[in-house]
Design a protein around this motif. Structure first.
Motif, mmCIF file in Angstrom:
data_model
loop_
_atom_site.group_PDB
_atom_site.id
_atom_site.type_symbol
_atom_site.label_atom_id
_atom_site.label_comp_id
_atom_site.label_asym_id
_atom_site.label_seq_id
_atom_site.Cartn_x
_atom_site.Cartn_y
_atom_site.Cartn_z
ATOM 1 N N CYS A 269 -6.391 0.001 4.925
ATOM 2 C CA CYS A 269 -6.840 1.399 4.971
ATOM 3 C C CYS A 269 -7.756 1.744 3.792
ATOM 4 O O CYS A 269 -8.174 2.892 3.656
ATOM 5 C CB CYS A 269 -5.635 2.345 5.017
ATOM 6 N N CYS B 55 -6.243 -1.572 -0.664
ATOM 7 C CA CYS B 55 -5.585 -2.032 0.563
ATOM 8 C C CYS B 55 -6.639 -2.528 1.559
ATOM 9 O O CYS B 55 -7.584 -1.799 1.876
ATOM 10 C CB CYS B 55 -4.783 -0.886 1.168
ATOM 11 N N CYS C 18 -0.340 3.329 3.551
ATOM 12 C CA CYS C 18 -0.016 2.844 4.911
ATOM 13 C C CYS C 18 1.179 1.885 4.917
ATOM 14 O O CYS C 18 1.561 1.390 5.974
ATOM 15 C CB CYS C 18 -1.239 2.197 5.561
ATOM 16 N N CYS D 245 0.838 -1.191 0.000
ATOM 17 C CA CYS D 245 0.000 0.000 0.000
ATOM 18 C C CYS D 245 0.880 1.250 0.000
ATOM 19 O O CYS D 245 1.782 1.380 0.831
ATOM 20 C CB CYS D 245 -0.905 -0.004 1.231
HETATM 21 ZN ZN LIG Z 1 -3.158 0.841 3.232
#
Ligand SMILES: [Zn+2]
Length: 138
Positions: free
Chosen positions: A49, A46, A35, A32
């Motif tokens: 998040c 993701c 994050c 990701c």
């Molecule tokens: Zn993420």
């Protein structure tokens, strides 16, 4: 009775980079961009998040056997010639888990937490399968 041919993966468009890399004997996973969490299996967003800013990165190819089973009876199937074979969950250094096979391994010595490294087995011109073998310790 003829032994059926081994099945090939069914590939979602967003998983295509994984298989394209495997064909070139490279193991890639997603990360990701927001994050920084590693992601496997391939997804369009993701799972941590929900960002769609996911990128493909080269994985180390190193991991451990998280869990496994030895298949000793699976007939009739396309895998009859492979028996006995190991189906394992591999936990990569990056933290993600991958269902695969452990190959080139003495089955009596196979155990959880065993260090393994990726190796590749060509299935067809289109598909090469990432598999794992014990890390040789000298
Ligand atoms: Zn993420």
């Amino acid at each position: 009775m003829d032994t059926p041919k081994r099945p090939v993966p069914i590939v979602n468009p967003w998983a295509r980079p994984f298989w394209d890399a495997a064909r070139k004997k490279r193991l890639v996973i997603q990360r990701c961009g927001d994050c920084n969490t590693y992601i496997f299996y391939p997804r369009i967003a993701c799972p941590h998040c929900f960002s769609d800013n996911v990128e493909w990165v080269e994985a180390s190819g190193n991991g451990i056997v998280y869990s496994f089973t030895v298949v000793e009876n699976n007939a009739p199937s396309a895998f009859i010639g492979e028996m006995p074979y190991v189906v394992a969950i591999i936990k990569l250094e990056e933290g993600v888990q991958m269902l695969s096979n452990v190959v080139e391994c003495d089955l009596d010595k196979l155990h959880c937490d065993m260090p393994v490294e990726v190796t590749f087995e060509k299935l067809t011109d289109e598909f090469t399968l990432p598999k794992f073998r014990p890390v040789k310790t000298f």
